[in-house]
Design a protein around this motif. Structure first.
Motif, PDB file in Angstrom:
ATOM      1  N   SER A 135       5.455  -6.911   8.746  1.00  0.00           N
ATOM      2  CA  SER A 135       5.360  -5.907   7.688  1.00  0.00           C
ATOM      3  C   SER A 135       6.668  -5.159   7.544  1.00  0.00           C
ATOM      4  O   SER A 135       7.529  -5.197   8.406  1.00  0.00           O
ATOM      5  N   LEU A 136       6.767  -4.474   6.426  1.00  0.00           N
ATOM      6  CA  LEU A 136       7.890  -3.597   6.122  1.00  0.00           C
ATOM      7  C   LEU A 136       7.287  -2.235   5.867  1.00  0.00           C
ATOM      8  O   LEU A 136       6.340  -2.100   5.089  1.00  0.00           O
ATOM      9  N   GLN A 137       7.788  -1.210   6.538  1.00  0.00           N
ATOM     10  CA  GLN A 137       7.246   0.141   6.369  1.00  0.00           C
ATOM     11  C   GLN A 137       8.391   1.118   6.158  1.00  0.00           C
ATOM     12  O   GLN A 137       9.338   1.147   6.941  1.00  0.00           O
ATOM     13  N   ILE A 138       8.291   1.928   5.109  1.00  0.00           N
ATOM     14  CA  ILE A 138       9.276   2.970   4.835  1.00  0.00           C
ATOM     15  C   ILE A 138       8.522   4.289   4.729  1.00  0.00           C
ATOM     16  O   ILE A 138       7.617   4.429   3.914  1.00  0.00           O
ATOM     17  N   ASP A 139       8.883   5.243   5.579  1.00  0.00           N
ATOM     18  CA  ASP A 139       8.253   6.570   5.584  1.00  0.00           C
ATOM     19  C   ASP A 139       9.150   7.587   4.922  1.00  0.00           C
ATOM     20  O   ASP A 139      10.358   7.619   5.184  1.00  0.00           O
ATOM     21  N   PHE A 140       8.556   8.421   4.097  1.00  0.00           N
ATOM     22  CA  PHE A 140       9.276   9.503   3.429  1.00  0.00           C
ATOM     23  C   PHE A 140       8.624  10.822   3.792  1.00  0.00           C
ATOM     24  O   PHE A 140       7.447  10.970   3.785  1.00  0.00           O
ATOM     25  N   VAL A 200       0.872  -1.179   0.000  1.00  0.00           N
ATOM     26  CA  VAL A 200       0.000   0.000   0.000  1.00  0.00           C
ATOM     27  C   VAL A 200       0.907   1.227   0.000  1.00  0.00           C
ATOM     28  O   VAL A 200       1.815   1.338   0.830  1.00  0.00           O
ATOM     29  N   LEU A 201       0.679   2.130  -0.932  1.00  0.00           N
ATOM     30  CA  LEU A 201       1.396   3.403  -0.979  1.00  0.00           C
ATOM     31  C   LEU A 201       0.416   4.474  -0.554  1.00  0.00           C
ATOM     32  O   LEU A 201      -0.662   4.611  -1.128  1.00  0.00           O
ATOM     33  N   SER A 202       0.763   5.226   0.501  1.00  0.00           N
ATOM     34  CA  SER A 202      -0.115   6.273   1.027  1.00  0.00           C
ATOM     35  C   SER A 202       0.593   7.609   0.944  1.00  0.00           C
ATOM     36  O   SER A 202       1.819   7.690   0.944  1.00  0.00           O
ATOM     37  N   TYR A 203      -0.204   8.676   0.896  1.00  0.00           N
ATOM     38  CA  TYR A 203       0.360  10.023   0.836  1.00  0.00           C
ATOM     39  C   TYR A 203      -0.496  10.961   1.669  1.00  0.00           C
ATOM     40  O   TYR A 203      -1.647  10.672   2.002  1.00  0.00           O
ATOM     41  N   GLY A 204       0.070  12.110   2.003  1.00  0.00           N
ATOM     42  CA  GLY A 204      -0.653  13.131   2.754  1.00  0.00           C
ATOM     43  C   GLY A 204       0.260  14.305   3.025  1.00  0.00           C
ATOM     44  O   GLY A 204       1.445  14.277   2.712  1.00  0.00           O
ATOM     45  N   THR A 205      -0.289  15.320   3.630  1.00  0.00           N
ATOM     46  CA  THR A 205       0.526  16.490   3.948  1.00  0.00           C
ATOM     47  C   THR A 205       1.403  16.243   5.171  1.00  0.00           C
ATOM     48  O   THR A 205       2.314  17.006   5.444  1.00  0.00           O
ATOM     49  N   SER A 206       1.130  15.154   5.915  1.00  0.00           N
ATOM     50  CA  SER A 206       1.995  14.730   7.017  1.00  0.00           C
ATOM     51  C   SER A 206       1.808  13.225   7.211  1.00  0.00           C
ATOM     52  O   SER A 206       0.832  12.649   6.724  1.00  0.00           O
ATOM     53  N   LEU A 207       2.719  12.590   7.930  1.00  0.00           N
ATOM     54  CA  LEU A 207       2.613  11.157   8.166  1.00  0.00           C
ATOM     55  C   LEU A 207       1.424  10.801   9.055  1.00  0.00           C
ATOM     56  O   LEU A 207       0.982   9.658   9.073  1.00  0.00           O
ATOM     57  N   SER A 208       0.888  11.774   9.769  1.00  0.00           N
ATOM     58  CA  SER A 208      -0.262  11.502  10.632  1.00  0.00           C
ATOM     59  C   SER A 208      -1.593  11.593   9.892  1.00  0.00           C
ATOM     60  O   SER A 208      -2.634  11.285  10.452  1.00  0.00           O
ATOM     61  N   SER A 209      -1.577  12.025   8.638  1.00  0.00           N
ATOM     62  CA  SER A 209      -2.831  12.131   7.871  1.00  0.00           C
ATOM     63  C   SER A 209      -2.612  11.599   6.458  1.00  0.00           C
ATOM     64  O   SER A 209      -2.491  12.353   5.508  1.00  0.00           O
ATOM     65  N   LEU A 210      -2.555  10.267   6.353  1.00  0.00           N
ATOM     66  CA  LEU A 210      -2.258   9.636   5.071  1.00  0.00           C
ATOM     67  C   LEU A 210      -3.511   9.052   4.420  1.00  0.00           C
ATOM     68  O   LEU A 210      -4.426   8.601   5.095  1.00  0.00           O
ATOM     69  N   THR A 211      -3.514   9.062   3.103  1.00  0.00           N
ATOM     70  CA  THR A 211      -4.580   8.466   2.299  1.00  0.00           C
ATOM     71  C   THR A 211      -3.940   7.470   1.345  1.00  0.00           C
ATOM     72  O   THR A 211      -2.931   7.780   0.713  1.00  0.00           O
ATOM     73  N   ALA A 212      -4.545   6.296   1.237  1.00  0.00           N
ATOM     74  CA  ALA A 212      -4.003   5.282   0.323  1.00  0.00           C
ATOM     75  C   ALA A 212      -4.131   5.763  -1.114  1.00  0.00           C
ATOM     76  O   ALA A 212      -5.168   6.275  -1.525  1.00  0.00           O
ATOM     77  N   LEU A 213      -3.061   5.617  -1.857  1.00  0.00           N
ATOM     78  CA  LEU A 213      -3.041   5.964  -3.281  1.00  0.00           C
ATOM     79  C   LEU A 213      -3.439   4.689  -4.024  1.00  0.00           C
ATOM     80  O   LEU A 213      -2.605   3.867  -4.363  1.00  0.00           O
ATOM     81  N   ASP A 214      -4.740   4.523  -4.245  1.00  0.00           N
ATOM     82  CA  ASP A 214      -5.244   3.245  -4.740  1.00  0.00           C
ATOM     83  C   ASP A 214      -5.051   3.040  -6.236  1.00  0.00           C
ATOM     84  O   ASP A 214      -5.462   2.024  -6.781  1.00  0.00           O
ATOM     85  N   THR A 215      -4.407   3.981  -6.913  1.00  0.00           N
ATOM     86  CA  THR A 215      -4.203   3.833  -8.356  1.00  0.00           C
ATOM     87  C   THR A 215      -2.728   3.692  -8.732  1.00  0.00           C
ATOM     88  O   THR A 215      -2.376   3.850  -9.883  1.00  0.00           O
ATOM     89  N   PHE A 216      -1.873   3.395  -7.759  1.00  0.00           N
ATOM     90  CA  PHE A 216      -0.464   3.240  -8.124  1.00  0.00           C
ATOM     91  C   PHE A 216      -0.245   1.851  -8.718  1.00  0.00           C
ATOM     92  O   PHE A 216      -0.871   0.874  -8.321  1.00  0.00           O
ATOM     93  N   THR A 217       0.601   1.768  -9.726  1.00  0.00           N
ATOM     94  CA  THR A 217       0.818   0.502 -10.438  1.00  0.00           C
ATOM     95  C   THR A 217       2.216  -0.064 -10.221  1.00  0.00           C
ATOM     96  O   THR A 217       2.438  -1.243 -10.469  1.00  0.00           O
ATOM     97  N   GLU A 218       3.150   0.761  -9.801  1.00  0.00           N
ATOM     98  CA  GLU A 218       4.475   0.268  -9.434  1.00  0.00           C
ATOM     99  C   GLU A 218       5.169   1.316  -8.590  1.00  0.00           C
ATOM    100  O   GLU A 218       4.848   2.502  -8.663  1.00  0.00           O
ATOM    101  N   ALA A 219       6.092   0.849  -7.762  1.00  0.00           N
ATOM    102  CA  ALA A 219       6.844   1.759  -6.903  1.00  0.00           C
ATOM    103  C   ALA A 219       8.237   1.196  -6.685  1.00  0.00           C
ATOM    104  O   ALA A 219       8.455  -0.015  -6.729  1.00  0.00           O
ATOM    105  N   SER A 220       9.177   2.097  -6.452  1.00  0.00           N
ATOM    106  CA  SER A 220      10.545   1.723  -6.135  1.00  0.00           C
ATOM    107  C   SER A 220      11.032   2.654  -5.026  1.00  0.00           C
ATOM    108  O   SER A 220      10.956   3.879  -5.170  1.00  0.00           O
TER     109      SER A 220
END
Length: 182
Positions: free
Chosen positions: A177-182, A84-104
């Protein structure tokens, strides 16, 4: 990423054993004083497993060392659909990006082994550079243009790539799980 401390920079490294095509130690090489330099995780929506590519830098090479008995993880591998790739204006308010097709995603320690003119081919130590990380992904745009507007307005966003396994054998609610925060 958080600020690095000296605890993040090990002094001695690890030993990596590499066996080349045989079961006896005639083709075994040990790399003593190896450090994890860069790790990249690749996820694709077309199925398959999560790919992990790691770069090591090492110190001394020993040919024909004693063979150790390898150990292997009993945990199942991560599959791409578990990401699951999520995004938001901060790590405390993330929304799943349900249309991503690949990530690195990568983490790079920028380690350089220090050679010396001391009659030895082996480095005398490791020098750590400034750690950096990166994320790239491909997504499909849909009618909700929120993410696209963030992009157009150059809004700084937080991202989280999280890959969660199925339940572990014999446990009703145990996950890893594996979690990487940016």
């Amino acid at each position: 990423l958080r600020e690095q401390t000296t605890a993040d920079k090990p002094a001695y490294g690890m030993t990596i054993n590499m066996l080349r095509g045989s079961v006896d130690n005639t083709l075994l090489t040990s790399y003593i004083g190896a450090f994890l330099n860069k790790t990249t995780f690749n996820v694709k929506a077309d199925g398959g497993f999560v790919e992990c590519v790691s770069d090591f830098v090492g110190g001394k090479e020993v040919v024909n060392p004693t063979i150790d008995t390898p150990t292997y993880s009993t945990k199942p591998v991560f599959e791409s659909w578990q990401a699951v790739l999520s995004y938001g204006t901060s790590l405390s308010s993330l929304t799943a990006l349900d249309t991503f097709t690949e990530a690195s995603a990568y983490i790079d320690n920028h380690i350089v082994m220090n050679p010396a003119l001391n009659g030895s081919q082996y480095p005398i130590g490791a020098q750590y550079g400034e750690m950096d990380a990166g994320l790239s992904f491909t997504m499909l745009l849909k009618e909700d243009m929120t993410f696209y507007n963030y992009f157009l307005n150059q809004t700084e966003l937080a991202f989280r790539l999280k890959i969660t396994s199925d339940t572990l054998a014999g446990a009703a609610t145990a996950y890893y799980s594996l979690q990487i925060d940016f």
